[in-house]
Design an enzyme around this catalytic site. Structure first.
Site, PDB file in Angstrom:
ATOM      1  N   SER A  67       0.819  -1.209   0.000  1.00  0.00           N
ATOM      2  CA  SER A  67       0.000   0.000   0.000  1.00  0.00           C
ATOM      3  C   SER A  67       0.855   1.262   0.000  1.00  0.00           C
ATOM      4  CB  SER A  67      -0.916   0.029   1.223  1.00  0.00           C
ATOM      5  OG  SER A  67      -1.760  -1.092   1.257  1.00  0.00           O
TER       6      SER A  67
HETATM    7  N1  SAH Z   1      -0.907  -4.944   4.066  1.00  0.00           N
HETATM    8  C1  SAH Z   1      -0.178  -5.199   2.838  1.00  0.00           C
HETATM    9  C2  SAH Z   1      -0.969  -4.723   1.614  1.00  0.00           C
HETATM   10  C3  SAH Z   1      -1.152  -5.842   0.679  1.00  0.00           C
HETATM   11  S1  SAH Z   1      -2.328  -5.626  -0.610  1.00  0.00           S
HETATM   12  C4  SAH Z   1       1.228  -4.614   2.883  1.00  0.00           C
HETATM   13  O1  SAH Z   1       1.562  -3.912   3.829  1.00  0.00           O
HETATM   14  O2  SAH Z   1       2.018  -4.881   1.970  1.00  0.00           O
HETATM   15  C5  SAH Z   1      -3.664  -6.632  -0.029  1.00  0.00           C
HETATM   16  C6  SAH Z   1      -3.350  -8.077   0.239  1.00  0.00           C
HETATM   17  O3  SAH Z   1      -4.577  -8.696   0.662  1.00  0.00           O
HETATM   18  C7  SAH Z   1      -2.861  -8.892  -0.960  1.00  0.00           C
HETATM   19  O4  SAH Z   1      -1.643  -9.486  -0.623  1.00  0.00           O
HETATM   20  C8  SAH Z   1      -3.961  -9.938  -1.174  1.00  0.00           C
HETATM   21  O5  SAH Z   1      -3.488 -11.178  -1.615  1.00  0.00           O
HETATM   22  C9  SAH Z   1      -4.560 -10.039   0.220  1.00  0.00           C
HETATM   23  N2  SAH Z   1      -5.933 -10.569   0.290  1.00  0.00           N
HETATM   24  C10 SAH Z   1      -6.976 -10.337  -0.555  1.00  0.00           C
HETATM   25  N3  SAH Z   1      -8.084 -11.016  -0.142  1.00  0.00           N
HETATM   26  C11 SAH Z   1      -7.736 -11.671   1.000  1.00  0.00           C
HETATM   27  C12 SAH Z   1      -8.424 -12.566   1.888  1.00  0.00           C
HETATM   28  N4  SAH Z   1      -9.693 -12.912   1.692  1.00  0.00           N
HETATM   29  N5  SAH Z   1      -7.747 -13.056   2.946  1.00  0.00           N
HETATM   30  C13 SAH Z   1      -6.433 -12.722   3.163  1.00  0.00           C
HETATM   31  N6  SAH Z   1      -5.735 -11.911   2.355  1.00  0.00           N
HETATM   32  C14 SAH Z   1      -6.362 -11.390   1.274  1.00  0.00           C
END
Ligand code: SAH
Length: 218
Positions: A67
């Protein structure tokens, strides 16, 4: 393995990023301090070393993103993190957000549905620094009932609705921050749990996240 170095140059760029976040309206000194302390470039491919402190999202593995720093700061500020809070994060991704929460002294339980991203964190480079982060491979819609209830829940992917099982897993008076789909964008919501399944809702700005998807991806 890549050698992780946090140089004076990185620290200088990070300081500038913190000033940018402040200018964009982030006021929590605790959040800004934690973000100054966590070297974001460690969480990115070395190709991004020079631009890691620009206020933008970057690609990580499995077509996901880390993000934008402003978004991380915004969500963390809304979550009102206290030392020793027990926090469930949905969407581990690069583990940057989890590290910011851990840096603030929270106990972090983080779930990722992409196998590859989960596996990447098996040898998490900050394992010793942040023993207060626990990684899980699973579907965030289900939460982690074994470890519930949580003081706080943070969803870092675009949710189609407020996941009912996550509301159940919040403590009374607990807070959940999540971006919920509204057309092409997501509206940031903060919900505060009342009694039983009842909760109050506050709305904030619009953002753009990768989708929160059902099930696991192997
Ligand atoms: N918090 C992360 C942002 C990652 S983007 C960081 O600091 O880098 C969002 C993430 O949510 C992605 O990796 C995606 O695979 C995950 N995601 C999407 N749906 C999800 C679900 N149902 N359960 C767990 N993770 C999920």
């Amino acid at each position: 393995m890549r050698k992780l170095e946090d140089t004076y140059q990185h620290k200088g760029l990070r300081k500038k990023l913190i000033d940018t976040l402040r200018n964009k309206g982030i006021t929590s000194e605790r959040v800004l301090e934690a973000m100054y302390n966590v070297p974001r470039h460690f969480f990115l491919d070395s190709a991004f070393d020079k631009i890691a402190y620009e206020d933008r999202a970057f690609p990580i593995a499995a077509e996901q993103t880390i993000s934008q720093p402003y978004t991380v700061a915004y969500q963390t500020q809304l979550l009102d993190v206290h030392r020793s809070d027990k926090i469930l994060e949905i969407g581990t991704g690069s583990a940057y957000q989890a590290s910011v929460l851990a840096e603030m002294g929270a106990w972090v339980f983080t779930i990722e549905r992409q196998r590859k991203l989960f596996d990447n964190n098996k040898n998490f480079f900050f394992k010793t620094k942040y023993p207060n982060i626990k990684f899980f491979y699973g579907d965030g819609f289900e939460g982690l009932s074994t470890f519930a209830p949580f003081d706080k829940i943070l969803i870092t992917a675009a949710a189609p609705f407020v996941p009912p099982k996550l509301v159940e897993q919040l403590k009374f008076g607990g807070i959940m921050v999540l971006p919920v789909n509204e057309g092409e964008k997501q509206r940031m919501l903060r919900i505060t749990k009342k009694e039983n399944t009842d909760y109050s809702e506050e709305t904030f700005d619009y953002f753009s996240f990768v989708p929160m998807l059902k099930g696991k991806n192997n």
